[in-house]
Write a protein that holds these residues in place. Sequence first.
Motif, short mmCIF file in Angstrom:
data_model
loop_
_atom_site.label_atom_id
_atom_site.label_comp_id
_atom_site.label_asym_id
_atom_site.label_seq_id
_atom_site.Cartn_x
_atom_site.Cartn_y
_atom_site.Cartn_z
N PHE A 67 10.27 33.52 7.88
CA PHE A 67 10.07 33.94 6.72
C PHE A 67 8.72 34.54 6.29
O PHE A 67 8.37 34.98 5.21
CB PHE A 67 10.22 32.65 5.66
CG PHE A 67 11.64 32.24 5.95
CD1 PHE A 67 12.71 32.87 5.40
CD2 PHE A 67 11.86 30.92 6.69
CE1 PHE A 67 14.08 32.32 5.38
CE2 PHE A 67 13.11 30.36 6.59
CZ PHE A 67 14.25 30.97 6.24
N GLY A 68 7.96 34.70 7.39
CA GLY A 68 6.58 35.12 7.28
C GLY A 68 6.39 36.52 7.60
O GLY A 68 7.22 37.18 7.89
N ILE A 69 5.00 37.15 7.02
CA ILE A 69 4.83 38.52 7.44
C ILE A 69 4.70 38.74 8.99
O ILE A 69 4.46 37.88 9.49
CB ILE A 69 3.63 39.05 6.71
CG1 ILE A 69 2.50 38.41 7.01
CG2 ILE A 69 3.61 38.83 5.25
CD1 ILE A 69 1.18 39.02 6.63
N GLU A 70 5.24 39.77 9.49
CA GLU A 70 4.84 40.06 10.92
C GLU A 70 3.57 40.03 11.41
O GLU A 70 2.82 41.05 10.89
CB GLU A 70 5.62 41.49 11.36
CG GLU A 70 5.65 41.56 12.71
CD GLU A 70 6.73 40.73 13.49
OE1 GLU A 70 6.21 40.60 14.66
OE2 GLU A 70 7.34 40.09 12.97
N PRO A 71 3.06 39.25 12.25
CA PRO A 71 1.71 39.35 12.67
C PRO A 71 1.52 40.31 13.74
O PRO A 71 2.43 40.73 14.26
CB PRO A 71 1.40 37.86 13.30
CG PRO A 71 2.97 37.63 13.78
CD PRO A 71 3.86 38.10 12.68
N PRO A 72 0.31 40.72 13.78
CA PRO A 72 -0.03 41.94 14.71
C PRO A 72 0.06 41.16 16.02
O PRO A 72 -0.10 40.04 16.28
CB PRO A 72 -1.41 42.22 14.33
CG PRO A 72 -2.00 41.20 13.64
CD PRO A 72 -1.14 40.46 12.86
N LYS A 73 0.41 41.88 17.10
CA LYS A 73 0.45 41.26 18.55
C LYS A 73 -1.10 41.64 19.31
O LYS A 73 -1.29 42.81 19.05
CB LYS A 73 1.46 42.03 19.29
CG LYS A 73 2.93 41.65 18.64
CD LYS A 73 3.99 42.42 19.38
CE LYS A 73 5.36 42.20 18.83
NZ LYS A 73 6.48 43.02 19.42
N ILE A 74 -1.67 40.54 19.86
CA ILE A 74 -2.94 40.82 20.50
C ILE A 74 -2.54 40.77 21.99
O ILE A 74 -2.21 39.80 22.45
CB ILE A 74 -3.91 39.71 20.07
CG1 ILE A 74 -4.01 39.61 18.54
CG2 ILE A 74 -5.05 39.97 20.82
CD1 ILE A 74 -5.09 38.53 18.21
N LYS A 75 -2.89 42.03 22.69
CA LYS A 75 -2.35 42.18 24.06
C LYS A 75 -3.65 41.35 24.93
O LYS A 75 -4.90 41.66 24.62
CB LYS A 75 -2.42 43.54 24.36
CG LYS A 75 -1.47 44.47 23.73
CD LYS A 75 0.02 43.98 24.09
CE LYS A 75 1.38 44.61 23.45
NZ LYS A 75 2.56 44.15 23.98
N LEU A 76 -3.26 40.73 25.78
CA LEU A 76 -4.33 40.07 26.86
C LEU A 76 -4.22 40.92 27.91
O LEU A 76 -3.27 41.80 28.73
CB LEU A 76 -3.56 38.66 27.15
CG LEU A 76 -3.43 37.68 26.02
CD1 LEU A 76 -2.68 36.38 26.23
CD2 LEU A 76 -4.84 37.57 25.18
N SER A 77 -5.37 40.67 28.67
CA SER A 77 -5.72 41.65 29.88
C SER A 77 -4.60 41.08 31.07
O SER A 77 -4.35 41.77 32.28
CB SER A 77 -7.00 41.00 30.34
OG SER A 77 -7.38 39.90 30.71
N THR A 78 -4.20 39.81 30.82
CA THR A 78 -2.90 39.35 32.02
C THR A 78 -1.58 40.01 31.56
O THR A 78 -0.90 39.63 32.53
CB THR A 78 -3.03 37.76 31.66
OG1 THR A 78 -2.61 37.46 30.29
CG2 THR A 78 -4.33 37.00 32.21
#
Length: 221
Positions: free
Chosen positions: A81-92
């Motif tokens: 039910f929340g707003i779509e959060p940004p995806k934080i890409k990892l170096s892995t």
Amino acid sequence: MAYLALKDITLEIALIAFIINVIWAVEVDIIVEIQAVVAVDAILSTYATTVASDIVCHLAREFEQSKFEPVACELLIGGEFGIEPPKIKLSTGGEVRIVGSIDRVDKYNEYIRVVDYKTGTKTFKLPDIVHGLNMQMLLYLYSVAKSNDKDYCGTLPAGVLYLPAKRSLDGENSLCMSGILLDDENVATAMERDNNGVYIPKRVYDKNGAVKGEKYISDNE
């Protein structure tokens, strides 16, 4: 009390949300030894009601002079039910998603700020943030500003604030919010018209006209 006139239903919801967050979570500074549990409950109830009344009146006065208006309370980030959060890409190769709940989101034109109600003592210290500490509110602000939700897409971050939900003997300014705000005089004036430090940190200038201290940072920072 004419200043309690509410601008719209959203503001009314913001005040109600504040009471729900605070009225049963206030801290009592003086412990009185009382044997009757009923008497203790009565004291706590009276204290909580008084604190909530004082701060709700303070909120109403703030919104009366502020150009920022509440647009969401208990805004969920992530989940069904929340707003779509940004995806934080990892170096892995993996990714991190932010999940949480924001007490209140205020908006003025394209600018947004997030506000958290705190019954304890909470302040922002810029060195903590530089070292990756005390990041929760900034991550929430980032999530809202980067959201593709129609209400927040394209918004700009104006700052993060803690509202002290605690009574003090220091007068009106004791309810001033702490936090970190965008170093933009127009945005700051939209929050507090007279720069008296009643609602947000007071802007203090050095001899060169630059804002002193760590409460205001530029958008490049």
